[in-house]
Design a protein around this motif. Structure first.
Motif, PDB file in Angstrom:
ATOM      1  N   ILE A  55      44.616  50.053  45.927  1.00  0.00           N
ATOM      2  CA  ILE A  55      45.031  48.775  46.494  1.00  0.00           C
ATOM      3  C   ILE A  55      43.858  48.195  47.268  1.00  0.00           C
ATOM      4  O   ILE A  55      43.289  48.858  48.145  1.00  0.00           O
ATOM      5  N   ASN A  56      43.496  46.979  46.935  1.00  0.00           N
ATOM      6  CA  ASN A  56      42.408  46.281  47.617  1.00  0.00           C
ATOM      7  C   ASN A  56      42.919  45.716  48.944  1.00  0.00           C
ATOM      8  O   ASN A  56      43.718  44.779  48.963  1.00  0.00           O
ATOM      9  N   ALA A  57      42.445  46.262  50.042  1.00  0.00           N
ATOM     10  CA  ALA A  57      42.818  45.778  51.376  1.00  0.00           C
ATOM     11  C   ALA A  57      41.765  44.830  51.935  1.00  0.00           C
ATOM     12  O   ALA A  57      41.709  44.596  53.143  1.00  0.00           O
ATOM     13  N   GLY A  58      40.940  44.278  51.043  1.00  0.00           N
ATOM     14  CA  GLY A  58      39.889  43.339  51.425  1.00  0.00           C
ATOM     15  C   GLY A  58      38.535  43.856  51.028  1.00  0.00           C
ATOM     16  O   GLY A  58      38.138  44.943  51.458  1.00  0.00           O
ATOM     17  N   ASP A  59      37.837  43.098  50.168  1.00  0.00           N
ATOM     18  CA  ASP A  59      36.479  43.492  49.763  1.00  0.00           C
ATOM     19  C   ASP A  59      35.501  42.386  50.137  1.00  0.00           C
ATOM     20  O   ASP A  59      35.255  41.458  49.393  1.00  0.00           O
ATOM     21  N   GLY A  60      34.925  42.520  51.341  1.00  0.00           N
ATOM     22  CA  GLY A  60      33.990  41.511  51.831  1.00  0.00           C
ATOM     23  C   GLY A  60      34.649  40.152  51.911  1.00  0.00           C
ATOM     24  O   GLY A  60      35.794  40.004  52.325  1.00  0.00           O
ATOM     25  N   GLY A  61      33.911  39.122  51.487  1.00  0.00           N
ATOM     26  CA  GLY A  61      34.440  37.764  51.484  1.00  0.00           C
ATOM     27  C   GLY A  61      35.078  37.394  50.164  1.00  0.00           C
ATOM     28  O   GLY A  61      35.243  36.213  49.872  1.00  0.00           O
ATOM     29  N   HIS A  62      35.474  38.378  49.371  1.00  0.00           N
ATOM     30  CA  HIS A  62      35.919  38.154  47.998  1.00  0.00           C
ATOM     31  C   HIS A  62      37.428  37.952  47.887  1.00  0.00           C
ATOM     32  O   HIS A  62      37.893  36.827  47.752  1.00  0.00           O
ATOM     33  N   MET A  63      38.227  39.041  47.958  1.00  0.00           N
ATOM     34  CA  MET A  63      39.665  38.966  47.730  1.00  0.00           C
ATOM     35  C   MET A  63      40.434  39.800  48.757  1.00  0.00           C
ATOM     36  O   MET A  63      39.910  40.765  49.324  1.00  0.00           O
ATOM     37  N   HIS A  64      41.710  39.445  48.928  1.00  0.00           N
ATOM     38  CA  HIS A  64      42.599  40.178  49.831  1.00  0.00           C
ATOM     39  C   HIS A  64      44.023  40.012  49.295  1.00  0.00           C
ATOM     40  O   HIS A  64      44.847  39.301  49.869  1.00  0.00           O
ATOM     41  N   PRO A  65      44.365  40.694  48.197  1.00  0.00           N
ATOM     42  CA  PRO A  65      45.633  40.412  47.514  1.00  0.00           C
ATOM     43  C   PRO A  65      46.888  40.726  48.303  1.00  0.00           C
ATOM     44  O   PRO A  65      47.909  40.060  48.130  1.00  0.00           O
ATOM     45  N   GLY A  80      33.726  43.363  45.475  1.00  0.00           N
ATOM     46  CA  GLY A  80      33.913  44.088  44.225  1.00  0.00           C
ATOM     47  C   GLY A  80      34.094  45.579  44.400  1.00  0.00           C
ATOM     48  O   GLY A  80      34.243  46.307  43.412  1.00  0.00           O
ATOM     49  N   ALA A  81      34.110  46.066  45.644  1.00  0.00           N
ATOM     50  CA  ALA A  81      34.220  47.509  45.877  1.00  0.00           C
ATOM     51  C   ALA A  81      35.542  48.071  45.366  1.00  0.00           C
ATOM     52  O   ALA A  81      35.590  49.192  44.849  1.00  0.00           O
ATOM     53  N   ALA A  82      36.624  47.319  45.503  1.00  0.00           N
ATOM     54  CA  ALA A  82      37.925  47.821  45.053  1.00  0.00           C
ATOM     55  C   ALA A  82      37.962  47.946  43.535  1.00  0.00           C
ATOM     56  O   ALA A  82      38.501  48.918  42.996  1.00  0.00           O
ATOM     57  N   LYS A  83      37.389  46.978  42.843  1.00  0.00           N
ATOM     58  CA  LYS A  83      37.286  47.068  41.385  1.00  0.00           C
ATOM     59  C   LYS A  83      36.488  48.305  41.004  1.00  0.00           C
ATOM     60  O   LYS A  83      36.876  49.053  40.080  1.00  0.00           O
ATOM     61  N   ALA A  84      35.376  48.544  41.683  1.00  0.00           N
ATOM     62  CA  ALA A  84      34.561  49.722  41.406  1.00  0.00           C
ATOM     63  C   ALA A  84      35.360  50.997  41.638  1.00  0.00           C
ATOM     64  O   ALA A  84      35.324  51.930  40.825  1.00  0.00           O
ATOM     65  N   ALA A  85      36.105  51.060  42.723  1.00  0.00           N
ATOM     66  CA  ALA A  85      36.897  52.254  43.036  1.00  0.00           C
ATOM     67  C   ALA A  85      37.926  52.537  41.950  1.00  0.00           C
ATOM     68  O   ALA A  85      38.171  53.695  41.589  1.00  0.00           O
ATOM     69  N   SER A  86      38.525  51.479  41.400  1.00  0.00           N
ATOM     70  CA  SER A  86      39.571  51.667  40.392  1.00  0.00           C
ATOM     71  C   SER A  86      39.047  52.314  39.116  1.00  0.00           C
ATOM     72  O   SER A  86      39.808  52.915  38.362  1.00  0.00           O
ATOM     73  N   LEU A  87      37.731  52.218  38.876  1.00  0.00           N
ATOM     74  CA  LEU A  87      37.143  52.814  37.671  1.00  0.00           C
ATOM     75  C   LEU A  87      37.126  54.330  37.726  1.00  0.00           C
ATOM     76  O   LEU A  87      37.027  54.992  36.683  1.00  0.00           O
ATOM     77  N   TYR A  88      37.217  54.895  38.928  1.00  0.00           N
ATOM     78  CA  TYR A  88      37.036  56.335  39.102  1.00  0.00           C
ATOM     79  C   TYR A  88      38.250  57.047  39.700  1.00  0.00           C
ATOM     80  O   TYR A  88      38.221  58.266  39.856  1.00  0.00           O
ATOM     81  N   SER A  89      39.300  56.304  40.019  1.00  0.00           N
ATOM     82  CA  SER A  89      40.438  56.884  40.715  1.00  0.00           C
ATOM     83  C   SER A  89      41.504  57.396  39.756  1.00  0.00           C
ATOM     84  O   SER A  89      41.848  56.735  38.770  1.00  0.00           O
ATOM     85  N   ASP A  90      42.070  58.572  40.068  1.00  0.00           N
ATOM     86  CA  ASP A  90      43.178  59.132  39.302  1.00  0.00           C
ATOM     87  C   ASP A  90      44.520  58.541  39.719  1.00  0.00           C
ATOM     88  O   ASP A  90      45.537  58.795  39.077  1.00  0.00           O
ATOM     89  N   VAL A  91      44.515  57.764  40.812  1.00  0.00           N
ATOM     90  CA  VAL A  91      45.758  57.179  41.333  1.00  0.00           C
ATOM     91  C   VAL A  91      45.525  55.683  41.571  1.00  0.00           C
ATOM     92  O   VAL A  91      44.379  55.217  41.596  1.00  0.00           O
ATOM     93  N   PRO A  92      46.598  54.909  41.745  1.00  0.00           N
ATOM     94  CA  PRO A  92      46.434  53.473  41.980  1.00  0.00           C
ATOM     95  C   PRO A  92      45.582  53.159  43.208  1.00  0.00           C
ATOM     96  O   PRO A  92      45.639  53.864  44.222  1.00  0.00           O
TER      97      PRO A  92
END
Length: 353
Positions: free
Chosen positions: A120-130, A106-118
């Motif tokens: 990209i999730n390059a892998g968040d633990g055992g969760h997702m890797h789009p 869920g780290a990438a989702k968390a990062a997106s809440l605070y970022s001024d720019v897009p």
């Protein structure tokens, strides 16, 4: 698409537009040499990576952009105790797109809440890797002619395999896909993926053996047993080496079946399989660079946007010990529904009542 956190958030039309751009880059790479001219990507890799990190860097350079970042968080202010929010706020002030891998789900989702720019999730633990999923779909489409109607065997650690979770959510957008889920019972797909498949009405069968189902497959997607995801070393020892694809086993497979793997491999594909024409995993890795070029040519050129303010959390609502909310308590307590079950919006784990 503002961020790429979970491939499941994309529509099929968005994927097809992305694939068309990827295909154009593969066929005419010179036409995209300046697609990101003057743009800057930041790569934040909080855990080791070879293919994903290198292919993102190469992709950005090939579309005319530049890259900065780290491959070891100990070389950054994270080692001094800086929280994820502050790292993202700072880095998004310098870059046009942020590419992040983090061991916390869920780290990438968390990062997106605070970022001024897009982001990209390059892998968040055992969760997702789009972006591995865009790689996989590009490989299947280019080599088999399409995705609809395929029978795919997903083999190995399906519990911790973020590439598998992302791929299942992506394949749900296609018609008549059959899933053969091949794993030891203790490494079967997690409950939230099983609920998702049930909600979408996907055809699937769970088995523990590879050889009996291999004749049915158009794609065999091998994964390694991931030592770094095991809390109990004995559990890893029980499961390592349980699936090994050999030339002998391939004798029962279809002549045009694809053997895919997100890499790195350990011992789950024998070296002599590399010379079989069905072995697609090194070409798959190359397609990953092209698909990331397509993603960056879109997201790195988007305007800066200040995110909306979010609630400051105090205690996590999620009990998943691997979730980002377990360490970053300031995150807002976000939830969502998966298959009729209330889940953490960061890691997708079902919430305990």
């Amino acid at each position: 698409m503002r961020h790429l956190i979970d491939f499941g958030d994309l529509s099929r039309a968005e994927w097809e537009a992305l694939y068309q751009r990827t295909s154009a880059i593969i066929d005419h790479p010179a036409d995209f040499m300046d697609a990101c001219k003057g743009r800057v990507a930041s790569t934040l890799f909080f855990e080791p990576s070879t293919r994903t990190n290198f292919s993102f860097q190469t992709a950005m350079l090939r579309v005319g952009g530049t890259v900065f970042g780290f491959a070891d968080p100990n070389s950054s202010s994270v080692a001094k105790g800086e929280c994820l929010k502050d790292t993202i706020k700072m880095v998004s002030g310098y870059a046009d797109v942020v590419i992040m891998r983090n061991p916390r789900e869920g780290a990438a989702k968390a990062a997106s809440l605070y970022s001024d720019v897009p982001v990209i999730n390059a892998g968040d633990g055992g969760h997702m890797h789009p972006t591995q999923t865009t790689t996989d779909l590009t490989t299947i489409t280019r080599m088999l002619g399409g995705v609809d109607g395929i029978s795919i065997g997903l083999c190995g650690d399906l519990k911790n395999g973020r590439t598998v979770h992302s791929l299942i959510k992506a394949l749900a957008k296609f018609d008549n896909v059959k899933f053969y889920l091949i794993s030891p019972r203790e490494l079967a797909v997690p409950d939230y993926i099983r609920s998702f498949m049930k909600e979408k009405g996907l055809w699937s069968v769970e088995v523990t053996g590879l050889e009996n189902v291999i004749p049915q497959l158009d794609v065999l997607y091998m994964t390694r047993i991931q030592r770094e995801r095991f809390v109990d070393p004995l559990e890893y020892e029980r499961n390592k080496g349980i699936y090994v694809l050999t030339r002998r086993k391939l004798e029962r497979a279809r002549k045009n079946m694809l053997v895919m793997h997100p890499l790195p491999r350990v011992d789950e594909i024998a070296l002599d399989v590399d010379d079989d024409p069905r072995a697609a995993y090194f070409q798959q890795a190359r397609y990953g660079m092209f698909s990331r070029m397509a993603i960056l040519s879109d997201l790195a050129n988007q305007p800066r946007m200040k995110p909306d303010p979010v609630e400051i959390g105090t205690t996590p609502v999620c009990s998943n010990p691997r979730c980002i909310t377990q360490t970053d308590h300031y995150l807002p307590p976000l939830t969502k529904m998966n298959g009729g079950v209330e889940c953490c919006a960061y890691c997708d784990a079902a919430l305990q009542k």
